[in-house]
Design an enzyme around this catalytic site. Structure first.
Site, PDB file in Angstrom:
ATOM      1  N   GLY A 208       2.186   3.727   1.088  1.00 51.65           N
ATOM      2  CA  GLY A 208       1.833   2.337   0.801  1.00 51.65           C
ATOM      3  C   GLY A 208       3.068   1.483   0.641  1.00 51.65           C
ATOM      4  N   ASN A 209       2.892   0.287   0.127  1.00 58.65           N
ATOM      5  CA  ASN A 209       4.034  -0.592  -0.112  1.00 58.65           C
ATOM      6  C   ASN A 209       3.808  -1.349  -1.414  1.00 58.65           C
ATOM      7  OD1 ASN A 209       2.684  -3.244   0.506  1.00 58.65           O
ATOM      8  ND2 ASN A 209       2.333  -2.140   2.433  1.00 58.65           N
TER       9      ASN A 209
END
Ligand code: CTP
Length: 417
Positions: A208-209
């Site tokens: 993810g980020n």
């Protein structure tokens, strides 16, 4: 912003000093209202020094100033940390037998509570019912977390960490702040993606980020306030969804691409504010990946995701506006602009909102600094401020452009085929 920090009588009151300090350092005017019991855990001089304001506790002090209502009336945000089981019960019953109770009842500001108590008290049916009552009235809860409690025991009931309380409180205030509503987007359909996509590796892990969705939801909120019909394609938002906005929740880049593609044709403005995972694992395991089979090192094969923005821009009609975001790490403003200019040329969108990101910039923060570029790579505006005010400035550009385009023939519109 004027923030009232209510402190009630629990051992976690010492951590409230950190909450007060963080608000003050962020430039807010902080008024501490402590209960008598809170002052048994943390001293008034400490709270006054840190808040840079007189700390009030007594209902019968300076009655001529009508302080029992004036503190609540003038607050933009009330944060109660720690909130004991007793204080939650009093709030749920609407009791006002101390200054904090009066402040809460007299205020229209959003209220955030950070409960702190022993697990048994948090799980007691009375507390559960009180918390549900308060939540149903729109009071926001941060925590409690699970962990070490005051004694040797541990479990649910530990007050959330200071950073978490501060971030959640500011997000609540940002979501409640008044927005411009001049109606210049009335009848305009706006499609916005926000948040960050996640690409699963197995049922428990993902790539993810750090995007929180703050800028995208601020755009959705500001657009709705200007009269637009807004669809928000939401990928793991850390902030509440604004009222009056239609939401489509997505997980992965592929899901986001499908949601955006199917909604694009029925919208006039398309804004890709989401941080989209550029790559996904080539294979997703249906069972949890285990160290025994992976060994000492693990190699992950990733494959490229489609470029959603470039595809939307290439299919857009001449009467649609497509806006992208560019999150870049650059050492200088000139380098940032160069990256932005190359990106808008590559993506083919009408506008690109360029912002600098880093370990402490851009993501999960309340403020933003952006430069908006047009197709030619020229700077249209530079905006700095809260994510909501930045959203408003971006929307002013788009509203102005839509107005201009309405007065042109299709062949005069920049980007028209
Ligand atoms: N974007 C997209 N699809 C992708 C990657 C990005 O639609 N697969 C969109 C983002 O939503 C944003 C814009 O493209 O509006 C730029 O995203 P950014 O991450 O800055 O750029 P990338 O295209 O991923 O290029 P790079 O990471 O190499 O700079």
């Amino acid at each position: 912003m004027r923030i009232v920090v209510g402190i009630t009588g629990g051992i976690a009151a010492y951590k409230a000093v950190g909450v007060v300090r963080a608000f003050v350092l962020a430039g807010h005017d902080v008024q501490v209202v402590a209960t008598e019991h809170a002052l048994r855990f943390v001293g008034k001089p400490t709270l006054e020094a840190i808040s840079r304001n007189i700390v009030h506790t007594d209902l019968y002090e300076a009655v001529a100033e009508v302080r029992h209502v004036s503190i609540g009336q003038s607050a933009d945000l009330i944060v109660i940390a720690p909130a004991t089981a007793n204080s939650l019960a009093k709030m749920a019953a609407g009791l006002a037998d101390d200054l904090l109770g009066n402040t809460v009842l007299a205020s229209k500001a959003p209220i955030v509570v950070a409960p702190a108590m022993h697990t048994e008290m948090w799980q007691n049916a009375a507390t559960v019912a009180n918390a549900a009552t308060l939540a149903s009235r729109g009071i926001h809860f941060v925590g409690p977390a699970s962990g070490q409690l005051t004694g040797t025991d541990s479990g649910a009931g530990r007050m959330a960490e200071v950073d978490e309380i501060v971030a959640a409180s500011l997000a609540v205030a940002a979501a409640a702040a008044p927005v411009a509503s001049d109606g210049d987007l009335t009848g305009v359909r706006v499609l916005i993606s926000a948040g960050g996509t996640r690409e699963p590796l197995d049922p428990v892990r993902f790539i993810g980020n750090r995007s929180s969705g703050r800028q995208g939801t601020a755009l959705a909120r500001a657009a709705a306030a200007r009269g637009a019909e807004v669809t928000l394609v939401a990928a793991h938002l850390e902030v509440p969804v604004p009222d009056g906005v239609e939401v489509v929740s997505v997980e992965t880049t592929a899901e986001l691409a499908t949601a955006m593609d199917s909604a694009a044709a029925s919208h006039d403005v398309i804004i890709m504010a989401a941080a989209v995972a550029d790559y996904r694992p080539a294979a997703v395991s249906n069972a949890k990946l285990k160290k025994e089979s992976l060994g000492d090192a693990m190699t992950l094969e990733l494959v490229k995701n489609p470029d959603v923005l470039a595809a939307l821009a290439s299919h857009a009609r001449a009467d649609q506006l497509v806006v992208g975001f560019a999150a870049e790490t650059a050492d200088t403003d000139a380098a940032l602009l160069e990256l932005g200019r190359a990106k808008i040329a590559r993506k083919g969108c009408d506008y690109l909102v360029v912002n600098r990101v880093g370990w402490t910039e851009g993501f999960a923060t309340e403020g933003n600094t952006v430069t908006v570029l047009d197709r030619a790579g020229s700077i249209v505006i530079e905006a700095r401020g809260s994510k909501l005010s930045v959203a408003d400035e971006i929307l002013s550009v788009l509203a102005g452009r839509l107005l201009e385009d309405r007065h042109r023939t299709p062949s005069e519109i920049p980007g028209a085929p």
